[in-house]
Design an enzyme around this catalytic site. Structure first.
Site, short mmCIF file in Angstrom:
data_model
loop_
_atom_site.label_atom_id
_atom_site.label_comp_id
_atom_site.label_asym_id
_atom_site.label_seq_id
_atom_site.Cartn_x
_atom_site.Cartn_y
_atom_site.Cartn_z
N HIS A 80 -45.78 2.55 13.56
CA HIS A 80 -44.38 2.93 13.34
C HIS A 80 -44.25 4.22 12.53
O HIS A 80 -43.15 4.77 12.45
CB HIS A 80 -43.65 1.81 12.59
CG HIS A 80 -43.85 0.48 13.22
ND1 HIS A 80 -44.74 -0.46 12.74
CD2 HIS A 80 -43.30 -0.07 14.32
CE1 HIS A 80 -44.72 -1.52 13.51
NE2 HIS A 80 -43.86 -1.32 14.48
N GLU A 132 -40.01 2.45 11.17
CA GLU A 132 -39.99 3.80 11.76
C GLU A 132 -38.93 4.68 11.08
O GLU A 132 -39.15 5.87 10.86
CB GLU A 132 -39.71 3.71 13.27
CG GLU A 132 -39.81 5.06 13.94
CD GLU A 132 -39.43 5.05 15.41
OE1 GLU A 132 -39.68 4.03 16.10
OE2 GLU A 132 -38.87 6.06 15.87
#
Ligand code: SF4
Length: 314
Positions: A80, A132
């Site tokens: 991520h 993320e």
């Protein structure tokens, strides 16, 4: 044997592992080969418990923060992406680290850095708290990026810096919701700069398109994926919006048979971090109660492969 009712299982394609997830898992496996166990991994390498448990059995140790990693062991950063401060802290401690950030997430990181160099303020379309989003926010100075989660958020934005705005997006969003937010941004800020090509990744958009393609034929839909997997959640949400009652399950044991009832056609798909073995597990579980006929939906095959980090393949 009792007569089992017929069930057509329409399996969406593409589904399951994307190139970024595949690469991240390979990185952990290669690191275990190269450095021996244990290898530390900061955060779940990908959002899937089955994958994480398999890697744990091979000798990976998953931790939340870098300070849980001993000085002499290597550490891997998840697919991520991580804030800049994380590799900086690893360097300061002279730790061996391998970055398994998906190249498509790294591309967004570079875009964010370039926009800040150009003097832009970034409006970032994404979900609060997702790793993320935390990673991308950590690429640029505090205060230079603002999270936008909904069309309503666009209306609530202060317009003081309307001339130097730009937007970027998380890679695993709903294609339709993002299009609506981008349209609202462009309406409110006609001079806003957007990415040249879509930041929602190929795997996310292909899996959503595959669900849309089969939804009309399905009475129920099962999506295999973790409850914290953004792209999996979007698949279940999308199927529901297409009028198909849907459930996100992690494994076959999570199937709610009462909810499932006796559909004629069941749609089946898997998020980008769910391995194919779990799809097979669900089909086998269905076979214990139904006379299953499987059909793979027509699809355009994916051929994306990402290079592995040089330090592991050299
Ligand atoms: S879902 Fe997309 S961005 Fe995320 S790891 Fe897979 S390819 Fe990369």
């Amino acid at each position: 044997m009792l007569n089992r009712p017929p069930l057509k299982v329409l399996i969406a394609a593409p589904r399951g592992f994307c190139a970024g997830v595949d690469r991240a898992i390979q990185i952990v496996e290669l690191a275990l080969e190269r450095f021996g166990a244990p290898v530390y991994v900061r955060h779940e390498i990908v959002h899937n418990r089955f994958v994480v448990e398999r890697l744990q059995a091979l000798g990976a140790i998953f931790v939340d923060e870098l300070d849980e990693v001993p000085d002499e062991r290597p550490v891997i950063f998840s697919a991520h992406g991580v804030p800049k401060s994380v590799p900086e802290a690893a360097q300061a401690r002279a730790l061996t680290y391998v970055d398994a950030t998906c190249p498509l997430v790294s591309k967004v990181h570079r875009q964010a850095q370039r926009l800040i160099e150009d003097g832009r303020h970034i409006l970032f379309i994404g979900h609060a708290g997702h790793p993320e989003v935390i990673g991308t926010f950590g690429q640029v100075p505090e205060g230079s990026i603002t999270l936008v989660e909904t069309v309503e958020d666009v209306a609530a934005l202060a317009s003081a810096s309307a001339e130097n705005l730009a937007f970027l997006t998380q890679t695993t969003l709903s294609v339709d919701d993002t299009a609506a937010i981008v349209a609202a941004l462009r309406l409110r800020f006609p001079n806003i700069r957007g990415p040249r090509s879509e930041d929602i990744c190929y795997a996310t958009s292909n899996r959503q398109a595959a669900v849309k393609a089969i939804a009309a034929e399905c009475d129920r839909m099962l999506v295999i994926g973790a409850p914290n997997s953004s792209n999996s959640l979007r698949l279940a949400e999308l199927a529901e919006r297409c009028g198909v009652p849907s459930r996100l399950i992690e494994r076959a044991g999570d199937i709610d048979w009462q909810w499932l009832g006796q559909p004629r056609t069941l749609g089946l798909t898997a998020g980008a971090s769910a391995p194919e073995v779990l799809v097979r597990e669900v089909v086998e579980a269905l076979r214990t109660r139904f006379e299953v006929s499987e059909e793979i939906a027509d699809h355009s095959p994916e051929r994306m492969i990402f290079k592995l980090p040089r330090e592991l393949v050299a």
